[in-house]
Design an enzyme around this catalytic site. Structure first.
Site, PDB file in Angstrom:
ATOM      1  N   LYS A   1     -10.445   0.620  -1.210  1.00  0.00           N
ATOM      2  CA  LYS A   1     -10.361   0.402   0.245  1.00  0.00           C
ATOM      3  C   LYS A   1     -11.597   0.968   0.951  1.00  0.00           C
ATOM      4  CE  LYS A   1      -7.158   1.164   4.137  1.00  0.00           C
ATOM      5  NZ  LYS A   1      -5.893   1.850   4.513  1.00  0.00           N
TER       6      LYS A   1
ATOM      7  N   GLU B   1       0.853  -1.191   0.000  1.00  0.00           N
ATOM      8  CA  GLU B   1       0.000   0.000   0.000  1.00  0.00           C
ATOM      9  C   GLU B   1       0.891   1.244   0.000  1.00  0.00           C
ATOM     10  OE1 GLU B   1      -3.695   1.772   2.671  1.00  0.00           O
ATOM     11  OE2 GLU B   1      -2.111   0.635   3.665  1.00  0.00           O
TER      12      GLU B   1
ATOM     13  N   CYS C   1      -4.761  -3.211   4.181  1.00  0.00           N
ATOM     14  CA  CYS C   1      -4.343  -2.690   5.491  1.00  0.00           C
ATOM     15  C   CYS C   1      -5.448  -2.751   6.552  1.00  0.00           C
ATOM     16  CB  CYS C   1      -3.784  -1.268   5.327  1.00  0.00           C
ATOM     17  SG  CYS C   1      -2.650  -0.788   6.666  1.00  0.00           S
TER      18      CYS C   1
END
Length: 497
Positions: free
Chosen positions: A179, A80, A212
């Protein structure tokens, strides 16, 4: 009644197919990248300057991709923020963004770069995949124009997304994921209106992808595994380590075990903010991992994995997490329970005062049981058994049930729960269990020096986390990290503090 010959043949054939599937393997790679960061600025740089910085990072990533391919890797995951870094305002990141089309467009940017708006990053990533015949997973920024007919449209007329892309060995865009659970500092990005559960099929299993902070929540992470039955999860991350439970290698390996999937985690490498820790994890433990706070070097990791881990003979059995703990009487009553903080959460602790014994500590609905024997207790080291049952509210909000055996920072009990990186005490055995109200429990074992212990512990069907033959290195923590997703706040309230 005996089965007929055709039925027998069909059964033998089906078994052979299953065995062939179960023996299928693939070579996975992840690259921990020491990102080249732009100068911090509130003013947007020119598109040329933005691309120049991204090309510097992609030069490094391309070297890793070539090396992985030469070593036979079928897929590589990069981190990321690995192409442009972080610390952006909404305006400042705009020159780094591209319009990323839906993969249904069936697009190979490498061979058809002008089909969509200028997309030099996608073109280059596509060519890296195509030229090296490898799946390439990268993280970049997507922009989507909108207008006042959309009531959610931001005032600047565009959505900006933290986005993972996957290119197949021909260079075709096969996956795009926006995300959903943005970390508190990601104000430069929007989250999609609905969580996206992104999967794609490969010759070596069904893959899913998220980013993440997503790993701590039900959507999309748990949905991909529990409902969509992916074999392998791809995980670009920029993960800041937090001891004792949330270092990258510790939590990501535990998630792979708890969920029963392969997990390919590529972290950025930036030690000044505790970013390191990448790995290739299977349901039975880490195949390879990297954790290095001593220098600023990137690292390529490569390992072999089962394509269909659920069909593997080594696949761990389903666990009834509260079975054992609910069936035993509370161990010896504690007159000396005390409270302490771990990452802002108020735990209830009891000290391991003897070299061996049985202990119970409870908080709300959670009782944690520990049986243990130390291999020579160090006088200057204190260990505790801790329990937490509550809503975590700092740097995101999520409901936890945690049972932990951990080393205190010093002999002062007030330090119990503070970050510890080294220990001297080994254990001949430990067995940890808890009366969890969830099936989502992630078993962590962390040794001195922030090292994993693959192959040295097991989870029994009745929910006990046990050492197999004692610990080969001194123990920092053995933890059962439980998540009660149904007690979370609704999105997006839970992702900010």
């Amino acid at each position: 009644m005996l089965p007929s010959q055709p039925l027998l043949h069909a059964a033998v054939f089906a078994l052979a197919v299953l065995q062939a599937l179960a023996s299928d393997t693939f070579i996975a790679a992840v690259y921990e990248h020491a990102v080249i960061l732009p100068d911090v600025t509130d003013e947007p740089v020119s598109p040329d300057d933005a691309l120049a910085l991204m090309n510097k990072n992609m030069d490094v990533l391309e070297g890793a991709i070539k090396e992985a391919a030469q070593q036979g890797a079928h897929i590589i995951v990069t981190p990321e923020d690995g192409i442009y870094g972080w610390h952006f305002t909404r305006e400042a990141i705009y020159p780094y963004l591209e319009d990323i089309p839906d993969p249904a467009a069936n697009w190979i940017p490498c061979t058809d770069p002008t089909r969509f708006a200028p997309a030099p990053v996608q073109e280059r990533l596509s060519c890296m995949a195509r030229n090296n015949s490898i799946y390439v997973v990268a993280n970049m920024g997507d922009k989507k124009l909108c207008n006042s007919s959309d009531p959610g449209c931001p005032s600047d007329g565009r959505y900006q997304y933290n986005t993972d892309v996957v290119f197949d060995p021909e260079g075709k865009l096969v996956a795009r994921y926006h995300k959903y659970n943005l970390f508190m500092s990601e104000t430069q990005f929007n989250y999609p209106k609905e969580p996206e559960a992104v999967t794609f099929e490969t010759p070596f299993g069904k893959f899913g992808i998220f980013t993440c902070f997503d790993i701590l929540f039900h959507e999309p992470a748990v949905v991909l595994v529990s409902e969509l039955q992916v074999d392998t999860v791809l995980f670009p991350t920029a993960w800041m380590n937090v001891l004792p439970f949330l270092t990258a290698i510790e939590f990501h390996s535990a998630w792979a075990i708890g969920m029963g999937v392969n997990f390919l985690a590529a972290n950025t490498h930036y030690t000044s903010i505790s970013m390191t820790g990448s790995g290739i994890y299977a349901p039975d433990g880490a195949r390879t991992y990297y954790y290095n706070m001593k220098n600023e070097d990137g690292r390529l990791l490569i390992a072999e994995l089962d394509s269909h881990p659920r069909l593997s003979p080594a696949s761990p059995p389903a666990v009834s997490w509260s079975s054992y703990a609910s069936s035993v009487e509370r161990f010896s009553p504690n007159d000396h329970d005390f409270s302490g903080l771990i990452f802002h959460d108020q735990f209830t602790f009891t000290e391991l005062t003897k070299p061996e014994g049985n202990l119970t500590v409870c908080q709300k609905d959670l009782c944690c049981h520990l049986s243990y024997k130390m291999a020579g207790k160090q006088e200057d080291e204190v260990y505790v058994l801790g329990a937490f049952d509550g809503l975590h509210v700092v740097e995101g909000q999520y409901y936890l049930q945690i049972c932990t055996l951990l080393k205190c920072k010093s002999t002062d009990l007030n330090t119990c729960g503070q970050p510890v990186e080294t220990a001297q005490t080994k254990f001949e055995m430990f067995s940890l269990s808890g009366t969890f109200g969830t099936n989502y429990v992630f078993p962590e074992v962390l040794y001195s020096g922030v090292q994993l212990a693959p192959g040295e512990f097991e989870v029994l069907r009745d929910g006990r986390l046990k050492s197999k033959h004692g610990t080969s290195k001194p123990l920092i923590t053995a933890t059962l990290f439980g998540r009660l997703y149904e007690k979370d706040l609704p999105h997006p309230l839970r992702t900010s503090s």
